[in-house]
Enzyme design. Structure first.
Site, PDB file in Angstrom:
ATOM      1  N   VAL A  43      34.929   7.214   0.850  1.00  0.00           N
ATOM      2  CA  VAL A  43      33.774   8.030   0.493  1.00  0.00           C
ATOM      3  C   VAL A  43      33.573   9.241   1.400  1.00  0.00           C
ATOM      4  O   VAL A  43      32.855  10.172   1.040  1.00  0.00           O
ATOM      5  CB  VAL A  43      32.496   7.165   0.480  1.00  0.00           C
ATOM      6  CG1 VAL A  43      32.037   6.851   1.904  1.00  0.00           C
ATOM      7  CG2 VAL A  43      31.373   7.826  -0.324  1.00  0.00           C
ATOM      8  N   TYR A  44      34.193   9.272   2.560  1.00  0.00           N
ATOM      9  CA  TYR A  44      34.003  10.400   3.471  1.00  0.00           C
ATOM     10  C   TYR A  44      34.569  11.668   2.831  1.00  0.00           C
ATOM     11  O   TYR A  44      35.780  11.754   2.554  1.00  0.00           O
ATOM     12  CB  TYR A  44      34.693  10.164   4.813  1.00  0.00           C
ATOM     13  CG  TYR A  44      34.151   9.023   5.633  1.00  0.00           C
ATOM     14  CD1 TYR A  44      32.892   8.470   5.377  1.00  0.00           C
ATOM     15  CD2 TYR A  44      34.893   8.483   6.684  1.00  0.00           C
ATOM     16  CE1 TYR A  44      32.398   7.423   6.136  1.00  0.00           C
ATOM     17  CE2 TYR A  44      34.405   7.439   7.449  1.00  0.00           C
ATOM     18  CZ  TYR A  44      33.163   6.907   7.166  1.00  0.00           C
ATOM     19  OH  TYR A  44      32.674   5.863   7.920  1.00  0.00           O
TER      20      TYR A  44
END
Length: 326
Positions: A59-60
């Protein structure tokens, strides 16, 4: 650099971990992140310092952190010389496999992460949070299958209540599945709630802690009230439950860090990190570096042995609070 085994496993990691959330396509939400060109010198510095444990998540940067990390790894190091970790749980798309810890999500997201990272395996595959909508047995069996397929060497968890972590470990034991070897939890001088239940459980289970935000989001690295960095100006003031991330009572703790750092002639970050490292359950605090001194100050903490008087000064003003599960 010092190295240690992660928990009671055989996986050897550097005692400082490079947090790769800082390396991603900049956005309005995270204007402080660095792209490939700016991130590369920090990857090089980490390797030169012996920091071979790199942590990212799908998700980064909506996957861009994994892509940047993968490109740096391919360019700068042998794959086998780096312990590479990533995570699964947070939303990547709206489809049924886009988030959570269902079998579908885990199988879909590990393949997507490996593609972005440019590798056929990760050393540590972590669940980013607990998924209350999926049976723990389904999650643990799916993670076990990821390991058996050779796509991950070990599995870890992150930020949850201790009883939930215990239930997942128990499910793995009953099913004969792979157990977690690590817990990535928030721990710093201004967030010590893991000492209540989680750290005792980790010690009992032989699970290593790899704390995130060991500097309290940078609060412990600067004089009280200093918001001169891009990250401090754009970081959240409250957590998802609307509770303040930093309390007024934390000022005394920050002031103690500043005093001890001045007396020793080191950075505040070095003192705050040294305190985290002294906890026997902590294996490798995660440093989200955006500047060279972030890594230099963290590595310097390995040579700092705090006195009993200094520890008392650092700890005595702590105010209990709810754990922060961002």
């Amino acid at each position: 650099m010092e190295y240690t085994k992660l928990g009671s496993s055989g996986l050897k990691v550097s005692r400082i971990a490079l947090g790769c959330m800082s390396f991603a396509t900049p956005s309005e939400r995270s204007p402080w992140t660095l792209g490939d060109e700016d991130a590369e010198p920090l990857f090089r510095q980490a390797l030169d310092a012996g920091i071979t444990f790199w942590d990212t998540a799908n998700v980064y940067g909506r996957g861009s952190s994994e892509e940047i990390t993968g490109r740096a790894l391919k360019k700068l190091a042998r794959r086998d010389d780096v312990v590479l970790a990533t995570k699964v749980f947070s939303p990547m798309h709206e489809g049924p496999g886009g988030s959570g810890l269902s079998r579908k999500a885990i199988m879909e997201q590990i393949d997507a992460s490996l593609k972005r990272l440019g590798t056929d395996y990760v050393d540590l595959y972590q669940i980013h949070r607990f998924d209350p909508e999926t049976p723990v047995e389904e999650t643990m069996e799916a993670l076990h299958d990821v390991v058996k397929a050779g796509k991950a060497r070990y599995i870890g968890a992150s930020s949850m209540w201790a009883w939930r972590f215990a239930s997942m470990q128990h499910a793995a034991e009953l099913g004969g599945w792979t157990r977690f070897i690590s817990m990535q939890d928030q721990y710093s001088l201004i967030q010590r709630e893991e000492e209540r239940e989680m750290f005792g459980l980790l010690a009992d289970q032989g699970v290593g802690s790899i704390p995130w935000s060991p500097l309290g989001g940078g609060v412990l690295a600067r004089p009280w009230g200093d918001r001169s960095t891009v990250r401090s100006k754009n970081g959240p003031a409250v957590d998802r439950q609307g509770r303040p991330v930093v309390q007024n009572s934390d000022k005394a703790t920050v002031d103690s860090v500043a005093r001890i750092a001045a007396e020793r002639g080191v950075a505040m970050a070095t003192i705050a990190m040294a305190w985290v490292l002294r906890n026997p359950v902590v294996d490798a605090p995660i440093v989200g570096a955006t500047k060279p001194h972030h890594l230099t100050d963290a590595v310097a903490a390995l040579d700092v042995e705090l006195t009993d008087e200094e520890v008392t000064s650092l700890e005595q003003s702590y105010t209990p609070r709810e754990p922060t599960f961002f």
